[in-house]
Motif scaffolding. Sequence first.
Motif, PDB file in Angstrom:
ATOM      1  N   UNK A  54       0.797  -1.233   0.000  1.00 41.38           N
ATOM      2  CA  UNK A  54       0.000   0.000   0.000  1.00 41.38           C
ATOM      3  C   UNK A  54       0.835   1.291   0.000  1.00 41.38           C
ATOM      4  N   UNK A  55       2.113   1.187   0.324  1.00 45.60           N
ATOM      5  CA  UNK A  55       2.985   2.361   0.350  1.00 45.60           C
ATOM      6  C   UNK A  55       3.751   2.552  -0.957  1.00 45.60           C
ATOM      7  N   UNK A  56       3.491   1.680  -1.941  1.00 44.34           N
ATOM      8  CA  UNK A  56       4.155   1.788  -3.232  1.00 44.34           C
ATOM      9  C   UNK A  56       5.528   1.155  -3.272  1.00 44.34           C
ATOM     10  N   UNK A  57       5.818   0.279  -2.317  1.00 45.66           N
ATOM     11  CA  UNK A  57       7.103  -0.428  -2.277  1.00 45.66           C
ATOM     12  C   UNK A  57       6.929  -1.829  -2.860  1.00 45.66           C
ATOM     13  N   UNK A  58       8.019  -2.385  -3.376  1.00 44.18           N
ATOM     14  CA  UNK A  58       7.989  -3.763  -3.845  1.00 44.18           C
ATOM     15  C   UNK A  58       8.094  -4.695  -2.648  1.00 44.18           C
ATOM     16  N   UNK A  59       7.362  -5.795  -2.688  1.00 44.73           N
ATOM     17  CA  UNK A  59       7.453  -6.767  -1.597  1.00 44.73           C
ATOM     18  C   UNK A  59       7.245  -8.175  -2.149  1.00 44.73           C
ATOM     19  N   UNK A  60       7.731  -9.141  -1.371  1.00 48.55           N
ATOM     20  CA  UNK A  60       7.644 -10.547  -1.726  1.00 48.55           C
ATOM     21  C   UNK A  60       7.059 -11.319  -0.552  1.00 48.55           C
ATOM     22  N   UNK A  61       6.569 -12.536  -0.789  1.00 46.25           N
ATOM     23  CA  UNK A  61       5.955 -13.330   0.283  1.00 46.25           C
ATOM     24  C   UNK A  61       6.881 -13.661   1.451  1.00 46.25           C
ATOM     25  N   UNK A  62       8.210 -13.614   1.251  1.00 48.35           N
ATOM     26  CA  UNK A  62       9.134 -13.916   2.351  1.00 48.35           C
ATOM     27  C   UNK A  62       9.453 -12.674   3.185  1.00 48.35           C
ATOM     28  N   UNK A  63       8.696 -11.596   2.992  1.00 46.73           N
ATOM     29  CA  UNK A  63       8.835 -10.327   3.716  1.00 46.73           C
ATOM     30  C   UNK A  63       9.993  -9.463   3.234  1.00 46.73           C
ATOM     31  N   UNK A  64      10.657  -9.837   2.155  1.00 49.26           N
ATOM     32  CA  UNK A  64      11.658  -8.959   1.546  1.00 49.26           C
ATOM     33  C   UNK A  64      10.910  -7.778   0.923  1.00 49.26           C
ATOM     34  N   UNK A  65      11.502  -6.603   1.002  1.00 49.95           N
ATOM     35  CA  UNK A  65      10.890  -5.444   0.353  1.00 49.95           C
ATOM     36  C   UNK A  65      11.972  -4.456  -0.087  1.00 49.95           C
ATOM     37  N   UNK A  66      11.602  -3.623  -1.030  1.00 50.52           N
ATOM     38  CA  UNK A  66      12.502  -2.585  -1.539  1.00 50.52           C
ATOM     39  C   UNK A  66      11.746  -1.266  -1.563  1.00 50.52           C
ATOM     40  N   UNK A  67      12.344  -0.249  -0.963  1.00 52.77           N
ATOM     41  CA  UNK A  67      11.725   1.068  -0.909  1.00 52.77           C
ATOM     42  C   UNK A  67      11.663   1.692  -2.303  1.00 52.77           C
ATOM     43  N   UNK A  68      10.585   2.369  -2.611  1.00 50.91           N
ATOM     44  CA  UNK A  68      10.448   2.939  -3.947  1.00 50.91           C
ATOM     45  C   UNK A  68      11.404   4.090  -4.244  1.00 50.91           C
ATOM     46  N   UNK A  69      11.822   4.847  -3.252  1.00 50.02           N
ATOM     47  CA  UNK A  69      12.682   6.013  -3.515  1.00 50.02           C
ATOM     48  C   UNK A  69      14.001   5.636  -4.171  1.00 50.02           C
ATOM     49  N   UNK A  70      14.674   4.627  -3.652  1.00 45.40           N
ATOM     50  CA  UNK A  70      15.957   4.219  -4.226  1.00 45.40           C
ATOM     51  C   UNK A  70      15.766   3.699  -5.648  1.00 45.40           C
ATOM     52  N   UNK A  71      14.696   2.960  -5.878  1.00 38.05           N
ATOM     53  CA  UNK A  71      14.415   2.444  -7.215  1.00 38.05           C
ATOM     54  C   UNK A  71      14.083   3.586  -8.174  1.00 38.05           C
ATOM     55  N   UNK A  72      13.338   4.568  -7.687  1.00 41.90           N
ATOM     56  CA  UNK A  72      12.987   5.723  -8.510  1.00 41.90           C
ATOM     57  C   UNK A  72      14.257   6.456  -8.963  1.00 41.90           C
ATOM     58  N   UNK A  73      15.152   6.695  -8.036  1.00 42.51           N
ATOM     59  CA  UNK A  73      16.393   7.404  -8.378  1.00 42.51           C
ATOM     60  C   UNK A  73      17.244   6.591  -9.356  1.00 42.51           C
ATOM     61  N   UNK A  74      17.260   5.277  -9.207  1.00 42.89           N
ATOM     62  CA  UNK A  74      18.022   4.429 -10.131  1.00 42.89           C
ATOM     63  C   UNK A  74      17.424   4.486 -11.537  1.00 42.89           C
ATOM     64  N   UNK A  75      16.110   4.456 -11.634  1.00 42.04           N
ATOM     65  CA  UNK A  75      15.458   4.535 -12.943  1.00 42.04           C
ATOM     66  C   UNK A  75      15.678   5.914 -13.562  1.00 42.04           C
ATOM     67  N   UNK A  76      15.545   6.968 -12.787  1.00 45.01           N
ATOM     68  CA  UNK A  76      15.760   8.329 -13.298  1.00 45.01           C
ATOM     69  C   UNK A  76      17.199   8.498 -13.800  1.00 45.01           C
ATOM     70  N   UNK A  77      18.146   7.911 -13.090  1.00 49.43           N
ATOM     71  CA  UNK A  77      19.546   7.996 -13.504  1.00 49.43           C
ATOM     72  C   UNK A  77      19.757   7.331 -14.860  1.00 49.43           C
ATOM     73  N   UNK A  78      19.089   6.203 -15.080  1.00 49.74           N
ATOM     74  CA  UNK A  78      19.179   5.515 -16.375  1.00 49.74           C
ATOM     75  C   UNK A  78      18.611   6.383 -17.494  1.00 49.74           C
ATOM     76  N   UNK A  79      17.527   7.072 -17.209  1.00 47.42           N
ATOM     77  CA  UNK A  79      16.868   7.908 -18.211  1.00 47.42           C
ATOM     78  C   UNK A  79      17.741   9.077 -18.621  1.00 47.42           C
ATOM     79  N   UNK A  80      18.434   9.667 -17.644  1.00 48.99           N
ATOM     80  CA  UNK A  80      19.236  10.869 -17.926  1.00 48.99           C
ATOM     81  C   UNK A  80      20.609  10.551 -18.497  1.00 48.99           C
ATOM     82  N   UNK A  81      21.031   9.302 -18.438  1.00 48.58           N
ATOM     83  CA  UNK A  81      22.342   8.920 -18.988  1.00 48.58           C
ATOM     84  C   UNK A  81      22.235   8.479 -20.420  1.00 48.58           C
TER      85      UNK A  81
END
Length: 81
Positions: A54-81
């Motif tokens: 519900x917070x817009x983060x990636x998650x998996x059934x084993x409780x692993x999750x990734x915050x969206x901010x770091x992923x957003x910055x990584x994607x934006x960096x790819x776009x600008x390069x």
Amino acid sequence: MHKITQVQVKPNYTLALVFDDGTAGEIALGDRLFGPMFEPLKDPSLFAQVSIDPFGALCWPNDADLAPDALYHAVRKQITN
């Protein structure tokens, strides 16, 4: 903070992401799947069970999750390069 609104599993532990502002791109996670929470995601069937919480983060059934901010910055960096 940007939220992930769509996720699609691609080959080789790659995810195609779309964020709430329309920014879109792919992120390869194969080299980041280590440690007690992420090592199990090397199983392709578990990796494919990714979802968005519900917070817009990636998650998996084993409780692993990734915050969206770091992923957003990584994607934006790819776009600008």
